[in-house]
Write an enzyme that holds these catalytic residues in place. Sequence first.
Site, mmCIF file in Angstrom:
data_model
loop_
_atom_site.group_PDB
_atom_site.id
_atom_site.type_symbol
_atom_site.label_atom_id
_atom_site.label_comp_id
_atom_site.label_asym_id
_atom_site.label_seq_id
_atom_site.Cartn_x
_atom_site.Cartn_y
_atom_site.Cartn_z
ATOM 1 N N ASN A 52 0.822 -1.208 0.000
ATOM 2 C CA ASN A 52 0.000 0.000 0.000
ATOM 3 C C ASN A 52 0.861 1.265 0.000
ATOM 4 O O ASN A 52 0.470 2.292 -0.538
ATOM 5 C CB ASN A 52 -0.926 0.009 1.226
ATOM 6 N N GLU A 72 -2.479 -3.782 -5.436
ATOM 7 C CA GLU A 72 -3.859 -3.973 -4.948
ATOM 8 C C GLU A 72 -4.796 -2.862 -5.408
ATOM 9 O O GLU A 72 -5.555 -2.306 -4.607
ATOM 10 C CB GLU A 72 -3.869 -4.095 -3.405
ATOM 11 N N GLU A 74 2.217 -11.386 -2.638
ATOM 12 C CA GLU A 74 2.045 -11.235 -1.181
ATOM 13 C C GLU A 74 1.350 -12.479 -0.677
ATOM 14 O O GLU A 74 0.248 -12.811 -1.141
ATOM 15 C CB GLU A 74 1.201 -10.009 -0.822
HETATM 16 O O1 AHR Z 1 1.679 -6.642 3.622
HETATM 17 C C1 AHR Z 1 0.847 -5.723 4.240
HETATM 18 C C2 AHR Z 1 -0.136 -5.067 3.288
HETATM 19 O O2 AHR Z 1 -1.108 -6.010 2.900
HETATM 20 C C3 AHR Z 1 0.387 -4.559 1.979
HETATM 21 O O3 AHR Z 1 0.939 -3.294 2.054
HETATM 22 C C4 AHR Z 1 -0.829 -4.550 1.113
HETATM 23 O O4 AHR Z 1 -0.530 -4.696 -0.246
HETATM 24 C C5 AHR Z 1 -1.675 -5.681 1.666
HETATM 25 O O5 AHR Z 1 -2.980 -5.304 1.825
#
Ligand code: AHR
Length: 494
Positions: free
Chosen positions: A72, A173, A292
């Site tokens: 994010n 995201e 992720e």
């Molecule tokens: O990894 C933590 C957060 O989780 C990241 O910044 C985001 O991409 C996801 O929602």
Amino acid sequence: MKPTTLSLHTKFQIGQVDPRIFGGFLEHMGRCVYEGVYHSDSAHADENGFRSDSLTALKRLQMTAMRYPGGNFASGYHWMDGIGPKQQRPTVRDLAWQSIEPNQFGTDEYIQLCRSMGWTPMLTANLGTGTPEEARNWVEYCNAPPGTRYADMRAANGSIAPHAVKLWCLGNEMDGPWQLGHVPAGQYAIRAQQAAKMMKDTDRSIELVACGSCTIDMDTYMAWDHEVLDYLGDYTDYVSLHRYVGNHENDTANYLAITNSIDRQIEEMDAVCRFIQAKRRSKKRAYLCFDEWNVWYKNQEMDGEGKFAPHLIEEVYNLEDALVIAGFFHSFLRHADVLKIANIAQIANVIAPILTRGDDLLVQSIFYPFEMFSRRREGVSLQTRVEGPSYESQSYGRVHMIDASAILGESKLHLFLSNRSLDESAEVQIQLTDDEFIGLDNAEILTGSDPKQANSFEQPDQIASIPFDNTHVVPNQATVQLPPLSFVAMTLDL
Ligand code: AHR
């Protein structure tokens, strides 16, 4: 429990294991960068301010693709804030995590760290508040030879040779309403295509990852991916998947069965890629980038309250979490033909395998399955035929008590076995139909007496891998006795 049979054949291959599935994720979030890997005030700081104790531990994981700077965070990040003389870099507010970002660690420090750790750089462009042109300029800064504006900036900052960053994410995201600059699929697709064209026009050798659905729970799941991939066409090389899991119901048996759902998520995303390829009658197919993934559900502290390096989502991991991490890898290997990149999120302090506290360092339980797979990763993933006891889980359907994956290396077979039983040991009889075992090269086990057992700074060695010898190997069969709640990784000579 009745024995389980695991049947393998060296010709029944899934695909070459891409080393990039052993990737990591370094985000400017909480104490991941600052105090995690970069900590100039620490007793462990090297001459560059990097934290040598963290890096020594992380080296054991032999991570590959290292995604940076978010997450994010990336959707509000302007890369030019993080280059040049450190005292001239601006201190800014990071809106994603409500934190203060002093920009003392930026592109050039990240590349330096990647080089010293053997990591493959993987940058996430800001397609939230940034422009496609800003993303293109970053490609020039990193990859062009000196002679033009941004490449010359890099040279002036000390790197005449290009950084040669081959992997770039087209935002993060962007389907999530929480994301800075979030837009509907159609608008993201236009933005991503504009960026992709300019980025690839700047360096034709780069590979791009489009934002796929970041969770399986949103209404836009699959529809987003369909629309984005259809519009982007051949501009994208990969589509991203994200997944955070947890034992929300405090039902360990159910939690350990989550591999079914991970398998399914990978297969669904691959189905969209295939569908789009067929619809477009294209030679090119997008592959999967699980950029992720992790266990994350206990700690939900996400508001930095205007602080620098606040403690955010510092999850403490236990044995059952470690077994779920092994489950992710089983699933990744089962899909080695389509899954090319995966990044555990994250690498230090923030939902991470290591935690720092002052000058101390703690290795968490999830560190070990990563290390046990990573040590034995070279080769081709084989199909695993498991026959034996199974159970019906509450949420994810029926699973075998034993989960398994296998990699065929050079005259070696690497085997990975999890026993999901809470209270019974299991015998696994491994049969390799078309070859013979010469003997056991090495084996290690991760287990414990309680699924909630965890390491702490006070008791750091509760959960750790140890050598394992409860195996019996004859030419046509290897037999392994697995205690309950355990994960074994072993290498057999062929
Ligand atoms: O990894 C933590 C957060 O989780 C990241 O910044 C985001 O991409 C996801 O929602």
